[in-house]
Write an enzyme that holds these catalytic residues in place. Structure first.
Site, mmCIF file in Angstrom:
data_model
loop_
_atom_site.group_PDB
_atom_site.id
_atom_site.type_symbol
_atom_site.label_atom_id
_atom_site.label_comp_id
_atom_site.label_asym_id
_atom_site.label_seq_id
_atom_site.Cartn_x
_atom_site.Cartn_y
_atom_site.Cartn_z
ATOM 1 C CG ASP A 1 -2.070 1.029 1.034
ATOM 2 O OD1 ASP A 1 -2.336 1.442 -0.116
ATOM 3 O OD2 ASP A 1 -2.670 1.418 2.051
ATOM 4 C CG LEU A 2 5.242 2.896 -1.549
ATOM 5 C CD1 LEU A 2 5.606 3.052 -0.079
ATOM 6 C CD2 LEU A 2 6.421 2.326 -2.322
#
Length: 815
Positions: free
Chosen positions: A145-146
């Site tokens: 979830d960058l």
């Protein structure tokens, strides 16, 4: 920024006093907290971002699994560019976790409020994020979830945060089949297909999208309906037209549809480092934010200073999150996580070692691991050791083997340590002694190993946060782990006191089927196989001396303690923890526990050797009966090394050789106790290794970064590895394995056949998965940024424990 606290907000979560509200998310609230646990004198309370969980989610077993995974994942990831985990409790009635607080805006907010970043800034941002990703992937974790909201811009650079949906490489996804994870606009094609398709290269794809946003203020997949955005992502249909050329060249292939066509984090770091240039920023990762961003960062820092300055003492007992206790138990973790209510907090992985005082084992009948070598079995020996929190079935009562005779107890085999067999710095290399079923392996410990011990079943390491972890010697799989007893404390390194680990934790020792350890005033005997506490004993009186090693020998455990009356050595039964005897070593109290020269140092021939007011003295292991050494000319044994049946007593510039029976001098004192060293200045007994009765000088040379080997009586001096090591290299202890001299740094293994000639016949081998000689933990305590690997060998197998938590087990390369 920082919000005030409402009536329903807690004032205490675990050990953290809550100062302000940071925000809220889908799972719960995030607060600014100050760690109120005792720490080093003069240290300021550590600030943390404390994440709490909504009450309706706390009762959901699936959610607890996810939150427990988040803590476990964050615990394995370390590095300057990720916000490190400080503590957490997934089993409390109100689960919580605390991570490093970074005073600064998210990348998302910074771009929204100040506009896109200049290309040069994006290059330096990319370098920091690539290094963060390298650390994440090195821990065998995918972030998943960058996005800009998960990148904080601190004064000293970016930090990647929020491992809420991160997964380790070997884990199965917790999302439902086909369910998506991540955030639209910053997903990869694999995200769109579903969580089970996500790989490490997916993070690289997301990183490129984040940098595109930083440079342009927009994602590369446009806006509009979510379905349309996801379709463009699924086709890798990225629009990079507005991205400045220097950045576009670096990230274009990161957005390839095929994950295999994308560069990995290491290659990405290399690219950005080259593009950022040879400036200081490129080397140390610092990012010079534009003026508008710097103003925003300053506002966060000013607000933090204001909130901390205005914080008032909480009157009476502060309300606490339900189930979150300021003092946590520290149970052994074996297999599945404990059931709710046991509350084991994760330890914060972080070490730098004082030199281990050499401890040796007396000869015994041929039993245990050394039977295969055709050598004497190792009797449990005076090795420096340590311990951590109790748990399991801790009890001061005797173990099932408590009825064993003293002789049977004494004959139990000991572990192997960095000083080799019998203190010789030599490890036999008989392949038949290898652990059953051994194959080369690599693993990542949940902490940074500072000291290790080995037997055919396990490799057990003390981590720099004061915890302890054991992995299988044959396969590297984690057998058990024990958190620190003092999770709020930090390691410290001082010239006088050496390395101090939280809780005063000492290196672990192995005595038969027990791991003996010490921390926070208690000695414990744990099962080698599962870490279960067999016995636990509080220190009778005083403070354990930091520099004094924990020792075992003759079926006993020996500890040196200081109190108001002086220095005392205590002996406990190694099988039961029952006190055996105690003796006063000195009545001098002025030097305290840090600098006192009086302590138990080693073990040989049934006695523990200690420096006392009366000089060197040996105390019988089971009775404490004393035998005093006769050192000529009033000399004192300032340092001790036991090798086989001799005691090497260092006294000023000379070494006195004593026998281990009566501690009588053997021959005349001489600057070189085992022969002469033509062309070399004798630097003490610690510089020597022994192979089949022959002494070898094996030590760093005057020339930088060389480890040399010289046989006694010979002028030939050869370099291990055949050439100097890199200037930045930090090395292991140098030892002889079989008939090969070996030393390692954080990237290479260096060898040299003992029987070689005068040519450059040393070898240098790159060790796969090693952290590299330039790897440093810049956010660590002073002196704890990096250290050389811990090197131990069994049956010709090398075990290398690196400062970043990587452990590599491999066969000694052929000469």
């Amino acid at each position: 920024m920082l919000g005030g606290l409402g009536e329903g907000d807690p004032r205490q979560v675990g050990p953290y006093r809550i100062l302000a509200r940071l925000g809220a998310g889908g799972m719960g609230e995030v607060y600014l907290g100050a760690d109120v646990r005792p720490g080093p004198v003069g240290a300021r309370p550590e600030l943390a971002a404390v994440k709490t969980i909504r009450a309706d989610l706390s009762g959901d077993p699936a959610f607890r699994d996810r939150f427990r995974q988040e803590i476990a994942t964050a615990q394995t990831v370390q590095g300057r560019f990720t916000a490190r985990l400080l503590s957490g409790d997934a089993e409390a009635a109100g689960p919580w976790m605390a991570t490093e607080y970074v005073a600064g805006p998210t990348l998302d907010r910074a771009v929204r409020e100040t506009g896109p970043l200049p290309a040069e800034t994006v290059l330096h941002l990319g370098l920091g994020l690539a290094r963060a990703l390298r650390g994440i992937h090195h821990a065998r974790v995918r972030h998943r979830d960058l996005k800009p909201a998960n990148v904080l811009l601190g004064a000293d650079g970016p930090r990647v945060i929020d491992f809420g949906i991160a997964r380790d490489f070997g884990a199965s996804t917790m999302t439902a089949t086909g369910a998506m994870v991540g955030s639209p606009g910053y997903m990869s094609p694999e995200h769109v297909l579903g969580g089970r398709h996500i790989v490490a290269a997916s993070d690289v794809f997301c990183l490129a999208a984040v940098l595109c946003y930083a440079a342009t203020g927009a994602t590369p997949f446009g806006d509009g309906p979510v379905a349309a955005v996801l379709y463009r992502i699924s086709q890798a249909d990225a629009d990079l037209g507005a991205v400045p050329e220097p950045v576009r060249e670096l990230i274009a292939d990161c957005l390839s549809l095929d994950p295999a066509a994308r560069p990995d984090a290491v290659e990405l770091e290399r690219r950005f480092k080259a593009a950022a240039g040879a400036s200081g920023a490129a080397e140390n990762g610092a990012t010079a934010w534009p003026a508008a961003v710097r103003v925003l960062v300053d506002r966060y820092e000013d607000e933090l200073a204001r909130v901390v300055a205005q914080a008032e003492p909480v009157p009476g007992r502060a309300p606490t999150m339900p189930g979150a206790s300021p003092v946590h138990s520290a149970e052994t973790v074996t297999g599945p996580p404990p059931a709710p209510g046991s509350a084991p907090p994760p330890s914060r992985p972080t070490g730098l070692s004082r030199r281990r005082i050499v401890a040796v084992i007396a000869a015994a009948a041929a039993v245990g691991v050394l039977g295969a070598f055709g050598l004497r079995a190792m009797q449990d020996s005076g090795k420096p050791g340590g311990a951590e929190a109790g748990g399991g079935s801790a009890s001061p009562t005797a173990s099932p083997t408590a009825s064993a005779t003293a002789e049977a107890v004494a004959d139990k085999p000991s572990g192997l340590y960095e000083d080799g067999v019998d203190g010789t710095r030599h490890f036999p290399a008989d392949p038949s002694a290898r652990p059953d079923g051994w194959q080369p392996w690599t693993t990542q410990l949940p902490g940074r190993p500072r000291h290790c011990a080995l037997n055919p079943e396990i490799l057990v390491c003390r981590t720099v946060d004061g915890g302890m972890v054991a992995v299988g010697a044959a396969d590297g799989r984690q057998r058990w782990a024990v958190p620190s007893t003092a999770p709020g404390q930090k390691a410290a390194e001082t010239p006088m006191n050496g390395t101090w680990l939280p809780g005063g934790a000492k290196p672990p020792l192995i005595h038969g089927d027990l791991v003996i350890s010490y921390a926070s005033g208690k000695v414990r005997g744990r099962s080698v196989s599962d870490g279960e506490v067999r016995w636990e004993r509080g220190l009778p009186v005083g403070e354990l001396a930091n520099k004094a090693p924990l020792l075992t020998g003759g079926g006993a455990v020996f500890l040196t303690a200081h109190d108001k009356d002086g220095v005392v050595v205590h002996a406990l039964d190694a099988e039961t923890g029952e006190p055996l005897w105690h003796k006063t070593l000195s009545t001098r109290t002025g030097t305290g526990s840090a600098g006192s020269p009086y302590m138990a140092l080693d073990f040989a021939q049934g006695r523990v050797l200690a420096t006392t007011d009366s000089g060197l003295t040996g105390f019988e292991a089971r009775t404490g009966a004393a035998t005093h050494a006769a050192v000529e000319e009033g000399g004192e044994c300032e340092n001790i090394r036991v090798v086989a049946d001799q005691v090497l007593c260092g006294s000023g510039p000379r070494t006195v050789v004593l026998d281990t029976e009566n501690y009588a001098p053997v021959g005349d004192p001489t600057p070189a106790p085992f022969g002469d060293w033509p062309g070399a200045e004798y630097s003490g007994a610690s510089s020597l290794a022994f192979l089949e009765g022959t002494a070898y000088r094996l030590e760093p040379a005057d020339d930088p970064n060389r480890v040399v080997l010289q046989k006694e009586g010979e002028a030939l001096v050869r370099t291990v590895g055949g050439a100097p090591q890199p200037a930045e290299a930090l090395t292991s202890s140098s030892v002889i394995v079989g008939r090969t001299a070996v030393v390692a740094d954080n990237e290479y293994l260096y060898t040299l056949p003992v029987d070689g000639g005068d040519g450059e016949d040393g070898g240098r081998y790159w060790v796969e998965d090693s952290p590299g000689n330039d790897a440093r933990f810049q956010d660590s305590e002073i002196g704890m940024e990096a250290w050389g690997p811990r090197l131990i060998s069994l049956g010709g197998v090398l075990y290398l424990a690196y400062h970043d938590g990587t452990v590599r087990s491999l066969a000694l390369p052929p000469a």
